[in-house]
Design an enzyme around this catalytic site. Structure first.
Site, PDB file in Angstrom:
ATOM      1  N   ARG A  19       1.861   9.880   0.990  1.00 44.69           N
ATOM      2  CA  ARG A  19       2.401  11.042   2.196  1.00 44.69           C
ATOM      3  C   ARG A  19       3.540  11.752   1.705  1.00 44.69           C
ATOM      4  O   ARG A  19       4.075  12.540   2.221  1.00 44.69           O
ATOM      5  CB  ARG A  19       2.732  10.276   3.216  1.00 44.69           C
ATOM      6  CG  ARG A  19       1.594   9.592   3.843  1.00 44.69           C
ATOM      7  CD  ARG A  19       1.890   8.676   5.175  1.00 44.69           C
ATOM      8  NE  ARG A  19       0.646   7.951   5.596  1.00 44.69           N
ATOM      9  CZ  ARG A  19       0.391   7.176   6.419  1.00 44.69           C
ATOM     10  NH1 ARG A  19       1.652   7.171   7.467  1.00 44.69           N
ATOM     11  NH2 ARG A  19      -0.238   6.421   6.848  1.00 44.69           N
ATOM     12  N   GLU A  28       0.818  -1.101  -0.085  1.00 47.23           N
ATOM     13  CA  GLU A  28       0.020  -0.049   0.052  1.00 47.23           C
ATOM     14  C   GLU A  28       0.937   1.209  -0.081  1.00 47.23           C
ATOM     15  O   GLU A  28       1.423   1.573   0.972  1.00 47.23           O
ATOM     16  CB  GLU A  28      -0.993  -0.174   1.246  1.00 47.23           C
ATOM     17  CG  GLU A  28      -1.872   1.214   1.454  1.00 47.23           C
ATOM     18  CD  GLU A  28      -2.111   1.416   2.839  1.00 47.23           C
ATOM     19  OE1 GLU A  28      -2.715   0.313   3.415  1.00 47.23           O
ATOM     20  OE2 GLU A  28      -2.492   2.601   3.182  1.00 47.23           O
ATOM     21  N   LYS A  57     -11.283   0.340   6.968  1.00 46.70           N
ATOM     22  CA  LYS A  57      -9.940   0.241   7.728  1.00 46.70           C
ATOM     23  C   LYS A  57     -10.370   0.843   9.037  1.00 46.70           C
ATOM     24  O   LYS A  57     -11.381   1.830   9.171  1.00 46.70           O
ATOM     25  CB  LYS A  57      -9.135   1.449   6.853  1.00 46.70           C
ATOM     26  CG  LYS A  57      -7.943   1.917   7.766  1.00 46.70           C
ATOM     27  CD  LYS A  57      -6.823   2.517   6.562  1.00 46.70           C
ATOM     28  CE  LYS A  57      -5.852   3.060   7.399  1.00 46.70           C
ATOM     29  NZ  LYS A  57      -4.315   3.213   6.704  1.00 46.70           N
ATOM     30  N   THR A 111      -3.355   6.410   1.955  1.00 43.04           N
ATOM     31  CA  THR A 111      -3.480   7.738   2.538  1.00 43.04           C
ATOM     32  C   THR A 111      -3.925   8.642   1.158  1.00 43.04           C
ATOM     33  O   THR A 111      -3.379   9.793   1.111  1.00 43.04           O
ATOM     34  CB  THR A 111      -2.095   8.322   2.930  1.00 43.04           C
ATOM     35  OG1 THR A 111      -1.415   7.542   3.772  1.00 43.04           O
ATOM     36  CG2 THR A 111      -2.367   9.424   3.920  1.00 43.04           C
TER      37      THR A 111
HETATM   38  C1  3PG Z   1      -1.592   3.659   8.343  1.00 37.28           C
HETATM   39  O1  3PG Z   1      -1.568   4.452   7.626  1.00 37.28           O
HETATM   40  O2  3PG Z   1      -2.081   2.699   8.137  1.00 37.28           O
HETATM   41  C2  3PG Z   1      -0.620   3.713   9.412  1.00 37.28           C
HETATM   42  O3  3PG Z   1       0.521   4.881   9.573  1.00 37.28           O
HETATM   43  C3  3PG Z   1       0.219   2.481   9.829  1.00 37.28           C
HETATM   44  O4  3PG Z   1       0.410   2.511  11.416  1.00 37.28           O
HETATM   45  P1  3PG Z   1       1.767   2.285  11.629  1.00 37.28           P
HETATM   46  O5  3PG Z   1       2.679   2.956  11.223  1.00 37.28           O
HETATM   47  O6  3PG Z   1       1.630   2.237  13.134  1.00 37.28           O
HETATM   48  O7  3PG Z   1       2.015   0.709  11.445  1.00 37.28           O
END
Ligand code: 3PG
Length: 204
Positions: A44, A40, A128, A68
């Protein structure tokens, strides 16, 4: 390839942030080597679109999605580059519309009953749950599931090797997402992916 079936085989969706294009090939190769061919790639960073394009073109064995994704422009760009699924931290109507229209799986973030109802109104039954640990983890998802028995969850945020098995032991978890396996050198990434896959396999 059916996206949901592919993800269900692994039960882990790596959340990938590329700070520059130089990282793309080494990191994706490490993931493939570690036996976890799902990425994924998150919007960002500025190179997200180009990274998705490269991943789709050069790693045909991988399932590549976009994360994102916060507006329809990013969604359309990711789809034009060949992303096979779309993930958002929250639920976006405009992104949901594009995905539903094109038959692309959309995993929008929902942490309240109202948001879950919105996802269901689009026919979306996999949501999610982010940031998972901050919103009460399994206990909150179980409370939501009591009202929404058709829903399955992709929890992300605060998941690691330590608690992966616990999440996967609940049948309403579609898969877990996270970035814990993406830290370090390509060798470390390959090892962490391998470990995540092993834990997920034995948790099933
Ligand atoms: C996401 O966008 O799913 C999270 O940033 C993932 O979270 P983590 O970095 O705590 O694994």
């Amino acid at each position: 390839m059916n996206v949901n079936e592919f993800i269900s085989q692994y039960k882990v969706v790596p959340v990938v942030v590329f700070n520059s294009m130089d990282e793309v090939r080494p990191k994706l190769s490490a993931m493939v080597k570690g036996g976890l061919p799902i990425a994924e790639i998150t919007y960002r960073t500025a190179c997200a679109g180009e990274a998705i394009k490269t991943a789709v073109e050069e790693f045909p064995e991988m399932l590549v999605g976009a994360g994102t994704v916060i507006n329809k422009e990013q969604c359309e760009e990711a789809l034009s580059y060949g992303a096979k699924f779309i993930v958002s931290p929250g639920f976006s109507d405009e992104v949901a519309k594009v995905c539903v229209e094109r038959g692309v799986p959309y995993l929008g973030g929902c942490v309240t009953p109202t948001e879950v109802m919105k996802a269901l109104s689009y026919g979306l039954k996999i949501i999610k749950f982010f940031p998972c640990s901050n919103y009460g983890g399994l206990s909150t998802m179980k409370a939501l599931a009591a009202a929404f028995p058709a829903v399955k969850f992709l929890p992300t945020g605060g998941i690691s090797d330590e608690n992966l098995a616990e999440y996967l032991s609940w049948e309403k978890i579609f898969a877990v997402g996270g970035s814990w396996m993406m830290k370090g050198s390509p060798e470390e990434i390959a090892d962490k992916c391998k470990k995540a896959v092993e834990i997920a396999k034995s948790a099933k």
